[in-house]
Design an enzyme around this catalytic site. Structure first.
Site, short mmCIF file in Angstrom:
data_model
loop_
_atom_site.label_atom_id
_atom_site.label_comp_id
_atom_site.label_asym_id
_atom_site.label_seq_id
_atom_site.Cartn_x
_atom_site.Cartn_y
_atom_site.Cartn_z
N LYS A 112 -0.01 1.88 -12.02
CA LYS A 112 -1.05 1.88 -11.17
C LYS A 112 -0.38 2.21 -9.58
O LYS A 112 -0.88 3.27 -9.00
CB LYS A 112 -1.67 0.64 -11.04
N ARG B 233 -9.60 -7.69 -10.45
CA ARG B 233 -8.71 -8.10 -11.36
C ARG B 233 -9.25 -8.98 -12.24
O ARG B 233 -8.97 -9.67 -13.47
CB ARG B 233 -7.38 -8.75 -11.04
N ARG C 286 12.73 -1.65 -12.80
CA ARG C 286 12.01 -1.45 -11.45
C ARG C 286 12.75 -1.79 -10.03
O ARG C 286 13.04 -2.97 -10.13
CB ARG C 286 10.47 -1.97 -11.63
N ARG D 187 11.69 -7.37 -7.79
CA ARG D 187 10.63 -8.13 -7.60
C ARG D 187 10.62 -9.48 -8.26
O ARG D 187 11.29 -9.53 -9.30
CB ARG D 187 9.34 -7.41 -8.02
N ARG E 65 2.34 -12.64 -17.09
CA ARG E 65 1.46 -11.65 -16.35
C ARG E 65 0.85 -10.80 -17.37
O ARG E 65 -0.53 -10.69 -17.09
CB ARG E 65 2.05 -10.73 -15.22
P1 AP5 Z 1 4.26 0.62 -11.10
O1 AP5 Z 1 3.55 1.97 -10.59
O2 AP5 Z 1 5.04 -0.36 -9.97
O3 AP5 Z 1 3.25 -0.23 -11.82
P2 AP5 Z 1 2.16 -1.05 -11.45
O4 AP5 Z 1 1.05 -0.91 -12.57
O5 AP5 Z 1 1.69 -0.94 -10.02
O6 AP5 Z 1 2.67 -2.68 -11.85
P3 AP5 Z 1 2.71 -3.78 -10.80
O7 AP5 Z 1 3.85 -4.75 -11.45
O8 AP5 Z 1 2.61 -3.54 -9.49
O9 AP5 Z 1 1.27 -4.36 -11.26
P4 AP5 Z 1 0.97 -5.75 -11.31
O10 AP5 Z 1 -0.64 -5.48 -11.35
O11 AP5 Z 1 1.37 -6.77 -11.89
O12 AP5 Z 1 1.33 -6.40 -9.60
P5 AP5 Z 1 0.65 -6.18 -8.18
O13 AP5 Z 1 1.51 -5.91 -7.11
O14 AP5 Z 1 -0.69 -5.55 -8.25
O15 AP5 Z 1 5.18 1.03 -12.41
C1 AP5 Z 1 6.04 -0.04 -12.79
C2 AP5 Z 1 7.52 0.69 -13.23
O16 AP5 Z 1 7.58 1.86 -14.05
C3 AP5 Z 1 8.14 1.28 -11.92
O17 AP5 Z 1 9.51 0.85 -11.93
C4 AP5 Z 1 7.83 2.86 -11.94
O18 AP5 Z 1 8.89 3.48 -11.37
C5 AP5 Z 1 7.94 2.87 -13.48
N1 AP5 Z 1 7.11 3.90 -13.99
C6 AP5 Z 1 5.59 4.05 -13.69
N2 AP5 Z 1 5.05 5.16 -14.38
C7 AP5 Z 1 6.06 5.68 -15.43
C8 AP5 Z 1 5.79 6.64 -16.21
N3 AP5 Z 1 4.91 7.57 -16.36
N4 AP5 Z 1 6.90 6.82 -16.90
C9 AP5 Z 1 8.01 6.02 -16.61
N5 AP5 Z 1 8.24 5.02 -15.76
C10 AP5 Z 1 7.06 4.99 -14.96
O19 AP5 Z 1 0.15 -8.03 -8.32
C11 AP5 Z 1 1.25 -8.68 -8.04
C12 AP5 Z 1 0.75 -10.10 -7.80
O20 AP5 Z 1 -0.23 -10.46 -6.81
C13 AP5 Z 1 -0.04 -10.52 -9.37
O21 AP5 Z 1 0.63 -11.06 -10.02
C14 AP5 Z 1 -1.17 -11.48 -8.78
O22 AP5 Z 1 -0.26 -12.88 -8.64
C15 AP5 Z 1 -1.30 -11.11 -7.15
N6 AP5 Z 1 -2.36 -10.07 -7.11
C16 AP5 Z 1 -2.64 -8.74 -6.89
N7 AP5 Z 1 -3.92 -8.38 -6.90
C17 AP5 Z 1 -4.55 -9.73 -7.30
C18 AP5 Z 1 -5.95 -9.58 -7.46
N8 AP5 Z 1 -7.04 -8.53 -7.31
N9 AP5 Z 1 -6.65 -10.80 -7.93
C19 AP5 Z 1 -5.77 -11.82 -7.86
N10 AP5 Z 1 -4.23 -11.79 -7.80
C20 AP5 Z 1 -3.82 -10.52 -7.33
#
Ligand code: AP5
Ligand code: ZN
Length: 210
Positions: A13, A88, A123, A156, A167
Site C-alpha cells: 500500500k 482499518r 523491508r 521497523r 498483524r
Molecule cells: P509496503 O509498501 O511497505 O507495504 P504496506 O502495505 O504499506 O505495508 P505496511 O507494513 O506499512 O502496512 P501496515 O498496514 O501493516 O502498516 P501501517 O504503517 O499502515 O511494502 C512492503 C515491502 O514489500 C517493502 O519492503 C516494499 O519495498 C516491498 N514491495 C512492495 N510492493 C512490492 C512488489 N510488488 N514486489 C516486490 N516487493 C514489493 O501501520 C502500522 C501500525 O500502525 C499498525 O499495525 C497499527 O498499529 C497502526 N495503525 C495504522 N493505521 C491504523 C488504523 N487506521 N487503525 C488502527 N491502527 C492503525
C-alpha cells in the site's frame, strides 16, 4: 479522485501510494506514517499509540478518526487524496461516512500471507522521511542510505516474523470485512499483487480506468 488503498500489512500500500500520488497529483495520507512520526516526536498521540503498534495491534478507533478528520481539513486535500492504511475497521469506515467523507474507489491489493512474511524481512525504511525499500526487490542506490533524503535505513520494530503474523491475524479479522462494506457501496476494485511494483501500479491504474 478520492481513493482508499486496502490490503494486508506488506501488501504494498505504502509503495503504491507513493507512486500514485505523483501520477494522480493528490496527497497520500498514511496513518502508519503519521503515527510513527508521532511516536518518534513523543507527542500525546504517539505516547498512546506506541504500545499498540509495537505489539502489531490496532490503535484505538477514536485516535485514528481524530487524525483523519484533522488531516482532511488541510488545503491540499481539496482535489482528492489517497488513504493508505485507513480505514482499518468497520467502525472507522462508518465514522468517516457519518462525517460526510466519501470515496470514488477502494482498491484492495490481494496477496497471499506466505508471500508477505517473506517480504517483510527485507523491508527497510528511512528513519528520517519514512521512504520504504526492500533489500532485494527495491534496493536503495547506496546500502543503508535513503535515496530521497540521505537518512539511515532501519528495520521497523513491528517487522519481526512473530509480529507480522499477529498483524496478519488482525488484518483478516478486523480489516478484511471492509471489502464487503465497500462492495455493497459499489466502489470496490480488487487487484492481484503482480510481484513487481510497476506491474501492480499498472493493474491499479487499469482497475481505476486510467
Ligand atoms: P509496503 O509498501 O511497505 O507495504 P504496506 O502495505 O504499506 O505495508 P505496511 O507494513 O506499512 O502496512 P501496515 O498496514 O501493516 O502498516 P501501517 O504503517 O499502515 O511494502 C512492503 C515491502 O514489500 C517493502 O519492503 C516494499 O519495498 C516491498 N514491495 C512492495 N510492493 C512490492 C512488489 N510488488 N514486489 C516486490 N516487493 C514489493 O501501520 C502500522 C501500525 O500502525 C499498525 O499495525 C497499527 O498499529 C497502526 N495503525 C495504522 N493505521 C491504523 C488504523 N487506521 N487503525 C488502527 N491502527 C492503525
Ligand atoms: Zn529518507
Amino acid at each position: 479522485m478520492k481513493l482508499i488503498l486496502l490490503g494486508a500489512p506488506g501488501a504494498g500500500k505504502g509503495t503504491q501510494a507513493d507512486i500514485l500520488k505523483v501520477k494522480l497529483n493528490i496527497p497520500t495520507i498514511s496513518t502508519g506514517n503519521i503515527l510513527r512520526a508521532a511516536v518518534k516526536n513523543g507527542t500525546p498521540t504517539g505516547l498512546k499509540a506506541k504500545e499498540y503498534m509495537d505489539a502489531g495491534k490496532l490503535v484505538p478507533d477514536e485516535v485514528i478518526i481524530g487524525i483523519i478528520n484533522e488531516r482532511l481539513q488541510e488545503a491540499d486535500c481539496a482535489n482528492g487524496y489517497i488513504l493508505d492504511g485507513v480505514p482499518r475497521t468497520i467502525a472507522q469506515a462508518e465514522a468517516m461516512e457519518q462525517a460526510g467523507i466519501s470515496f470514488d474507489a477502494v482498491v484492495a491489493i490481494e496477496i497471499p500471507d506466505e508471500k508477505i512474511v517473506a517480504r517483510m524481512g527485507g523491508r527497510r525504511v528511512c528513519e528520517n522521511c519514512g521512504a520504504s525499500y526492500h533489500i532485494v526487490n527495491i534496493p536503495p542506490k547506496k546500502d543503508g542510505v535513503c535515496d530521497v533524503c540521505g537518512g539511515k535505513l532501519v528495520q521497523r520494530k513491528d517487522d519481526n516474523p512473530e509480529t507480522v503474523r499477529d498483524r496478519l491475524a488482525v488484518y483478516h479479522k478486523e480489516t478484511e470485512p471492509l471489502k464487503g462494506f465497500y462492495e455493497a457501496r459499489g466502489i470496490l476494485k480488487t487487484v492481484e499483487d503482480q510481484s513487481t511494483v510497476a506491474g501492480t501500479t499498472q493493474a491499479i491504474l487499469e482497475a481505476l480506468g486510467r
